[in-house]
Structure formats: C-alpha cells, structure tokens
Design a protein around this motif. Sequence first.
Motif, PDB file in Angstrom:
ATOM      1  N   GLU A 158       3.016  -1.091   4.105  1.00  0.00           N
ATOM      2  CA  GLU A 158       2.713   0.290   3.737  1.00  0.00           C
ATOM      3  C   GLU A 158       4.048   0.967   3.494  1.00  0.00           C
ATOM      4  N   LEU A 159       4.268   1.433   2.261  1.00  0.00           N
ATOM      5  CA  LEU A 159       5.575   1.966   1.859  1.00  0.00           C
ATOM      6  C   LEU A 159       5.460   3.403   1.369  1.00  0.00           C
ATOM      7  N   SER A 160       6.441   4.224   1.749  1.00  0.00           N
ATOM      8  CA  SER A 160       6.521   5.616   1.288  1.00  0.00           C
ATOM      9  C   SER A 160       7.767   5.807   0.438  1.00  0.00           C
ATOM     10  N   LEU A 161       7.658   6.619  -0.600  1.00  0.00           N
ATOM     11  CA  LEU A 161       8.828   6.931  -1.435  1.00  0.00           C
ATOM     12  C   LEU A 161       9.729   7.947  -0.765  1.00  0.00           C
ATOM     13  N   GLY A 162       9.180   8.795   0.083  1.00  0.00           N
ATOM     14  CA  GLY A 162       9.997   9.838   0.714  1.00  0.00           C
ATOM     15  C   GLY A 162       9.102  10.876   1.347  1.00  0.00           C
ATOM     16  N   ASP A 163       9.713  11.890   1.920  1.00  0.00           N
ATOM     17  CA  ASP A 163       8.954  12.854   2.716  1.00  0.00           C
ATOM     18  C   ASP A 163       8.410  14.005   1.867  1.00  0.00           C
ATOM     19  N   TYR A 164       7.452  13.661   1.030  1.00  0.00           N
ATOM     20  CA  TYR A 164       6.713  14.627   0.211  1.00  0.00           C
ATOM     21  C   TYR A 164       5.415  13.937  -0.151  1.00  0.00           C
ATOM     22  N   VAL A 165       4.434  14.713  -0.658  1.00  0.00           N
ATOM     23  CA  VAL A 165       3.104  14.135  -0.874  1.00  0.00           C
ATOM     24  C   VAL A 165       2.761  14.100  -2.361  1.00  0.00           C
ATOM     25  N   LEU A 166       2.347  12.927  -2.826  1.00  0.00           N
ATOM     26  CA  LEU A 166       1.830  12.748  -4.181  1.00  0.00           C
ATOM     27  C   LEU A 166       0.308  12.686  -4.104  1.00  0.00           C
ATOM     28  N   ASN A 167      -0.367  12.834  -5.236  1.00  0.00           N
ATOM     29  CA  ASN A 167      -1.837  12.820  -5.216  1.00  0.00           C
ATOM     30  C   ASN A 167      -2.413  11.442  -4.973  1.00  0.00           C
ATOM     31  N   GLY A 168      -1.628  10.411  -5.258  1.00  0.00           N
ATOM     32  CA  GLY A 168      -2.143   9.057  -5.086  1.00  0.00           C
ATOM     33  C   GLY A 168      -1.008   8.065  -5.160  1.00  0.00           C
ATOM     34  N   GLY A 169      -1.338   6.796  -5.007  1.00  0.00           N
ATOM     35  CA  GLY A 169      -0.314   5.759  -4.940  1.00  0.00           C
ATOM     36  C   GLY A 169       0.231   5.314  -6.286  1.00  0.00           C
ATOM     37  N   GLU A 170      -0.347   5.805  -7.404  1.00  0.00           N
ATOM     38  CA  GLU A 170       0.012   5.253  -8.711  1.00  0.00           C
ATOM     39  C   GLU A 170       1.476   5.453  -9.063  1.00  0.00           C
ATOM     40  N   VAL A 171       1.958   6.689  -8.972  1.00  0.00           N
ATOM     41  CA  VAL A 171       3.354   6.966  -9.346  1.00  0.00           C
ATOM     42  C   VAL A 171       4.306   6.231  -8.397  1.00  0.00           C
ATOM     43  N   ALA A 172       3.940   6.159  -7.123  1.00  0.00           N
ATOM     44  CA  ALA A 172       4.767   5.447  -6.143  1.00  0.00           C
ATOM     45  C   ALA A 172       4.787   3.949  -6.463  1.00  0.00           C
ATOM     46  N   ALA A 173       3.634   3.378  -6.816  1.00  0.00           N
ATOM     47  CA  ALA A 173       3.590   1.947  -7.165  1.00  0.00           C
ATOM     48  C   ALA A 173       4.498   1.682  -8.357  1.00  0.00           C
ATOM     49  N   VAL A 186       0.858  -1.178   0.000  1.00  0.00           N
ATOM     50  CA  VAL A 186       0.000   0.000   0.000  1.00  0.00           C
ATOM     51  C   VAL A 186       0.899   1.234   0.000  1.00  0.00           C
ATOM     52  N   PRO A 187       1.039   1.905  -1.137  1.00  0.00           N
ATOM     53  CA  PRO A 187       1.859   3.115  -1.171  1.00  0.00           C
ATOM     54  C   PRO A 187       1.160   4.235  -0.409  1.00  0.00           C
ATOM     55  N   THR A 188       1.862   4.824   0.541  1.00  0.00           N
ATOM     56  CA  THR A 188       1.294   5.920   1.335  1.00  0.00           C
ATOM     57  C   THR A 188       2.423   6.753   1.924  1.00  0.00           C
ATOM     58  N   PRO A 189       2.252   8.091   1.960  1.00  0.00           N
ATOM     59  CA  PRO A 189       3.297   8.914   2.579  1.00  0.00           C
ATOM     60  C   PRO A 189       3.442   8.616   4.074  1.00  0.00           C
ATOM     61  N   ALA A 190       2.490   7.867   4.657  1.00  0.00           N
ATOM     62  CA  ALA A 190       2.579   7.481   6.073  1.00  0.00           C
ATOM     63  C   ALA A 190       3.255   6.127   6.254  1.00  0.00           C
TER      64      ALA A 190
HETATM   65 CL1  6GU Z   1       3.917   5.959  -1.462  1.00  0.00          CL
HETATM   66  N1  6GU Z   1       2.092   7.842  -1.784  1.00  0.00           N
HETATM   67  C1  6GU Z   1       1.708   9.107  -1.825  1.00  0.00           C
HETATM   68  N2  6GU Z   1       0.430   9.408  -2.087  1.00  0.00           N
HETATM   69  N3  6GU Z   1       2.515  10.129  -1.616  1.00  0.00           N
HETATM   70  C2  6GU Z   1       3.795   9.810  -1.366  1.00  0.00           C
HETATM   71  C3  6GU Z   1       4.268   8.514  -1.316  1.00  0.00           C
HETATM   72  C4  6GU Z   1       3.377   7.531  -1.528  1.00  0.00           C
HETATM   73  N4  6GU Z   1       5.577   8.536  -1.034  1.00  0.00           N
HETATM   74  C5  6GU Z   1       5.904   9.803  -0.916  1.00  0.00           C
HETATM   75  N5  6GU Z   1       4.819  10.592  -1.118  1.00  0.00           N
END
Ligand code: 6GU
Length: 233
Positions: A132-147, A84-88
């Motif tokens: 639950e995985l995050s790409l880094g400390d910034y916010v994307l609109n959704g999980g698609e680009v992160a996936a 589950v891609p999420t900034p959290a």
């Molecule tokens: Cl995995 N998802 C979203 N929505 N924002 C992000 C992220 C993921 N990683 C960094 N920012």
Amino acid sequence: MRIDVITIFPEFFSVLDVSLLGKARRGGVIDVGVHDLRDFTHDRHRTVDDTPYGGGAGMVMRPEPWGEALDSVLADDDDATLIVPTPAGTPFTQAIARELAAEKHLVFACGRYEGIDHRVVDHASGRVRVRELSLGDYVLNGGEVAAMAVIEAVARLVPGVIGNPASLDEESHEDGLLEYPSYTKPASWRGLDVPPVLLSGNHAAIAAWRREQQLERTRRVRPELLGPEGPVD
Ligand code: 6GU
C-alpha cells in the motif's frame, strides 16, 4: 516487465501510449494491460460500491468484483506484486521505485470513493506481495493518478526504457540529495549570466560547485533529507 492496472476509469491510462512509456510498450520492453473493474460485476447496474459497515460518509468498493478481477489478472502468478495506491500507505520513494523496477509483474488496484473493502488486501496478502503506497500527505479522489506516477517512476528505471541510462545517475534523490541547477545557452539571458565556473572548463571545480549547490538546496528546502549525519540514502 508486465504491468496490469485494475480501475473503473480505464480511459485515464490512455496517456501510457505517449512519450518514453509508449515507446517502451511498442518496443516490447513493458507490457501493460488495463482492466475495467466493472467487467467483473454481474448485476445490471455494474455496481462496484456500497455503504460502509459501521456508518460514515462516502462509499466503499465491494470485495467481489475485486476478487474476480485479481483472480483473472494474477491467474497462477504467485510472483507478482500488488500495489494499492492509498493516502494511508507507506510513502513512495525512489528507493521503492528501484525495488519495483526489478520485478517481473506489477498489478495496480486503483480504488475510488473511500477505498476498497480491506478484506481484498488481506486476501491478496496470502497469495502475493502487497504494497500500500502513498504519494504524499494530501488526498486525491482515487488511485489512478497515483498509479500513473508510480508506473512512470518505475518504468523509467527498467533497462531499455531510457536511451541514456547515465542520465539516471545524477538526478534528484538518486544520491539522497536534490539535484543541482542546470543551465544551457545563451551564456547571458535577460541580464542573467550562467555561473562562470560552468564556463571554466575546470571539471573538478565544476563538480565541487555542483555538490555545494546540491547541499545548499537540500538544506534550504528539504533539511530532513540530510539527517543528523549528513546525506543518507
Ligand atoms: Cl496513493 N491515493 C489517493 N487516493 N490519494 C493520495 C495518494 C494515493 N497519495 C497521496 N494522496
């Protein structure tokens, strides 16, 4: 490896047809299925979101379509990993990419808006491994680009996807350091010369220079990777 993606934007994933990943799919090394979450709704408007309990801005994805989509994609496979891609989430790293590359079945749940009703993760945790995985400390609109980023980082580590596996060994992060700078012909370009040691033919001197460059670059831009004891992986 089997990869399933659940999303309200299946068209985002058309890029999985190109380049090395497209070749791996056509060659049967990686089998990818992309599923439209709205196909698991039952109302005329194909609704996937609603207002958050407790109030607040934005919308939350309702659990019912997610439950049905995961039932369909997981079927009886209790040996899958749900991502589950999420900034959290936990920061995604090369070490996690290596772990995921050894798995048989990855399922990506791409949330939009303010996320997915958390009971979806809690329920899935009783059936399969969930990360639950995050790409880094910034916010994307959704999980698609992160996936997509996770899929690319993982797929290239699956045996048979990259033609020359030795090229994987000297990359940034594989040894806990950033990569050394690379040069090719011509030896002199716009007044800038390639570092002479690289033209010397002295392989020990070249290896020592590259190691020093790795350490210098890592100290300068990512000192936290070195830790108090030097390189860590
Ligand atoms: Cl995995 N998802 C979203 N929505 N924002 C992000 C992220 C993921 N990683 C960094 N920012």
